[in-house]
Design a protein around this motif. Structure first.
Motif, PDB file in Angstrom:
ATOM      1  N   THR A 114     -19.513  45.296  38.365  1.00 10.83           N
ATOM      2  CA  THR A 114     -20.564  43.719  39.563  1.00 10.83           C
ATOM      3  C   THR A 114     -21.802  43.842  39.206  1.00 10.83           C
ATOM      4  N   GLY A 115     -22.432  42.892  39.825  1.00 11.37           N
ATOM      5  CA  GLY A 115     -24.046  43.052  39.149  1.00 11.37           C
ATOM      6  C   GLY A 115     -24.251  43.039  38.188  1.00 11.37           C
ATOM      7  N   CYS A 116     -23.924  43.264  37.048  1.00 12.58           N
ATOM      8  CA  CYS A 116     -24.049  42.736  35.248  1.00 12.58           C
ATOM      9  C   CYS A 116     -24.848  41.442  35.530  1.00 12.58           C
ATOM     10  N   ARG A 117     -25.890  41.746  35.048  1.00  7.88           N
ATOM     11  CA  ARG A 117     -26.612  40.555  34.055  1.00  7.88           C
ATOM     12  C   ARG A 117     -26.459  40.115  32.801  1.00  7.88           C
ATOM     13  N   ILE A 118     -25.575  40.889  32.092  1.00  6.00           N
ATOM     14  CA  ILE A 118     -25.465  41.106  30.562  1.00  6.00           C
ATOM     15  C   ILE A 118     -23.769  40.527  30.880  1.00  6.00           C
ATOM     16  N   GLY A 119     -22.753  39.051  30.049  1.00  8.42           N
ATOM     17  CA  GLY A 119     -22.063  39.413  29.508  1.00  8.42           C
ATOM     18  C   GLY A 119     -21.711  39.150  28.272  1.00  8.42           C
ATOM     19  N   LEU A 120     -20.207  40.040  28.027  1.00  4.93           N
ATOM     20  CA  LEU A 120     -19.944  39.790  26.685  1.00  4.93           C
ATOM     21  C   LEU A 120     -18.460  39.252  26.694  1.00  4.93           C
ATOM     22  N   ILE A 121     -18.685  38.007  25.441  1.00  2.00           N
ATOM     23  CA  ILE A 121     -16.955  37.765  25.307  1.00  2.00           C
ATOM     24  C   ILE A 121     -16.354  37.615  24.338  1.00  2.00           C
ATOM     25  N   PRO A 122     -14.901  37.786  23.567  1.00  2.00           N
ATOM     26  CA  PRO A 122     -14.982  38.134  22.191  1.00  2.00           C
ATOM     27  C   PRO A 122     -14.676  35.871  21.945  1.00  2.00           C
ATOM     28  N   ALA A 123     -14.486  36.089  20.697  1.00  2.00           N
ATOM     29  CA  ALA A 123     -14.609  34.268  20.424  1.00  2.00           C
ATOM     30  C   ALA A 123     -12.965  33.857  21.099  1.00  2.00           C
ATOM     31  N   GLN A 124     -13.135  32.788  21.071  1.00  2.00           N
ATOM     32  CA  GLN A 124     -11.606  32.395  22.010  1.00  2.00           C
ATOM     33  C   GLN A 124     -11.652  31.003  21.139  1.00  2.00           C
ATOM     34  N   GLY A 125     -10.555  30.244  21.635  1.00  2.65           N
ATOM     35  CA  GLY A 125     -10.858  28.998  21.234  1.00  2.65           C
ATOM     36  C   GLY A 125      -9.691  28.067  22.363  1.00  2.65           C
ATOM     37  N   LYS A 126      -9.014  28.637  23.526  1.00  2.00           N
ATOM     38  CA  LYS A 126      -8.525  28.558  24.549  1.00  2.00           C
ATOM     39  C   LYS A 126      -9.905  28.003  25.525  1.00  2.00           C
ATOM     40  N   PRO A 127     -10.313  26.331  25.604  1.00  4.10           N
ATOM     41  CA  PRO A 127     -11.373  26.036  27.009  1.00  4.10           C
ATOM     42  C   PRO A 127     -10.962  27.447  28.789  1.00  4.10           C
ATOM     43  N   GLU A 151     -19.727  37.963  21.456  1.00  8.42           N
ATOM     44  CA  GLU A 151     -19.832  38.914  20.436  1.00  8.42           C
ATOM     45  C   GLU A 151     -18.677  39.339  19.476  1.00  8.42           C
ATOM     46  N   GLY A 152     -18.601  40.639  19.109  1.00 11.15           N
ATOM     47  CA  GLY A 152     -17.794  40.794  17.371  1.00 11.15           C
ATOM     48  C   GLY A 152     -18.458  40.828  16.137  1.00 11.15           C
ATOM     49  N   ASP A 153     -17.932  41.097  15.159  1.00 12.23           N
ATOM     50  CA  ASP A 153     -18.080  41.262  14.150  1.00 12.23           C
ATOM     51  C   ASP A 153     -17.993  39.805  13.366  1.00 12.23           C
ATOM     52  N   SER A 154     -17.416  39.036  13.897  1.00 15.97           N
ATOM     53  CA  SER A 154     -17.269  37.967  13.454  1.00 15.97           C
ATOM     54  C   SER A 154     -17.668  36.701  14.408  1.00 15.97           C
ATOM     55  N   PRO A 155     -18.979  36.769  15.129  1.00 17.35           N
ATOM     56  CA  PRO A 155     -18.623  35.665  15.859  1.00 17.35           C
ATOM     57  C   PRO A 155     -18.164  34.378  15.811  1.00 17.35           C
ATOM     58  N   SER A 156     -17.564  33.394  17.061  1.00 15.23           N
ATOM     59  CA  SER A 156     -17.214  32.314  16.361  1.00 15.23           C
ATOM     60  C   SER A 156     -18.696  31.411  16.851  1.00 15.23           C
ATOM     61  N   VAL A 157     -18.995  30.263  16.241  1.00 16.32           N
ATOM     62  CA  VAL A 157     -19.410  29.020  16.605  1.00 16.32           C
ATOM     63  C   VAL A 157     -18.681  28.188  17.468  1.00 16.32           C
ATOM     64  N   PRO A 158     -17.729  27.739  17.387  1.00 14.48           N
ATOM     65  CA  PRO A 158     -16.357  27.050  18.167  1.00 14.48           C
ATOM     66  C   PRO A 158     -16.788  27.793  19.278  1.00 14.48           C
ATOM     67  N   THR A 159     -16.388  29.028  19.959  1.00 16.87           N
ATOM     68  CA  THR A 159     -16.753  29.553  20.997  1.00 16.87           C
ATOM     69  C   THR A 159     -17.954  29.439  21.046  1.00 16.87           C
ATOM     70  N   LEU A 160     -19.230  29.674  20.921  1.00 16.72           N
ATOM     71  CA  LEU A 160     -20.262  29.334  21.082  1.00 16.72           C
ATOM     72  C   LEU A 160     -20.726  28.165  21.524  1.00 16.72           C
ATOM     73  N   GLU A 161     -20.630  26.749  21.269  1.00 13.27           N
ATOM     74  CA  GLU A 161     -20.095  25.204  21.610  1.00 13.27           C
ATOM     75  C   GLU A 161     -19.345  25.057  22.890  1.00 13.27           C
ATOM     76  N   ARG A 162     -18.505  25.462  23.294  1.00 12.49           N
ATOM     77  CA  ARG A 162     -17.834  25.477  23.753  1.00 12.49           C
ATOM     78  C   ARG A 162     -18.008  25.846  25.257  1.00 12.49           C
ATOM     79  N   VAL A 163     -18.653  27.414  25.283  1.00 14.63           N
ATOM     80  CA  VAL A 163     -19.154  27.822  26.580  1.00 14.63           C
ATOM     81  C   VAL A 163     -19.909  27.141  27.100  1.00 14.63           C
ATOM     82  N   GLN A 164     -21.030  27.358  25.428  1.00 13.26           N
ATOM     83  CA  GLN A 164     -22.316  25.974  26.174  1.00 13.26           C
ATOM     84  C   GLN A 164     -21.897  24.576  26.603  1.00 13.26           C
TER      85      GLN A 164
END
Length: 172
Positions: A114-127, A151-164
């Motif tokens: 709790t209280g974290c300013r930064i979150g890290l998530i793996p690439a994910q295809g399910k909205p 995050e991850g060695d292969s970050p996903s552009v589609p994940t970024l776009e979905r999260v945005q």
């Protein structure tokens, strides 16, 4: 489940912005390497810079020239502020930046942090999963001015776009 009505501002970016998968999938074919940081700054809301990055000075310059506010995370391996960050912050006092403490905790899906300013998530295809993660991150964040990084060695552009898109729909 309805999105919580929180006063939040969550920016989204890539944790490993120098990952080979981004060079292959994110940047336009033939884009000169020295244009990549400006392109990344244009298309993301958050950027992570480590003092050890080979292009540290170049990406700091791209952030300072951005035409819109950008959530900037500066990571150091030491407790004292590295000279490159101190100089940059001194030259850009109005720039929003978080200097990470080497021991700072990050939120991750399923964590009880709790209280974290930064979150890290793996690439994910399910909205639906991304939305649940975003809500969980926002609920534990200390207030506005937080960032979620793919995050991850292969970050996903589609994940970024979905999260945005989800951040925009949720009004954050």
């Amino acid at each position: 489940m309805n999105a919580p009505m929180l006063d939040r501002s969550v920016s989204v970016g890539f944790r490993q912005r120098l990952a080979s998968s981004l060079v292959q999938d994110f940047y336009p074919d033939g884009m000169p390497e020295d244009w990549r940081n400006n392109y990344l700054v244009m298309l993301t809301g958050a950027i992570w810079i480590s003092e050890d990055d080979a292009d540290c000075a170049d990406v700091l310059a791209a952030v300072s020239q951005a035409t819109r506010p950008l959530f900037t995370v500066l990571q150091s391996a030491q407790k004292t502020l590295p000279e490159v960050f101190a100089e940059w912050l001194g030259a850009h006092p109005n720039q929003s930046a978080i200097v990470l403490d080497p021991d700072e905790a990050f939120w991750r899906p399923g964590s009880a942090a709790t209280g974290c300013r930064i979150g890290l998530i793996p690439a994910q295809g399910k909205p639906a999963i991304l939305r649940a993660w975003l809500e969980a991150f926002a609920e534990q964040a200390p207030g506005s001015g937080s960032a979620l990084f793919i995050e991850g060695d292969s970050p996903s552009v589609p994940t970024l776009e979905r999260v945005q898109t989800l951040v925009e729909f949720m009004g954050w």
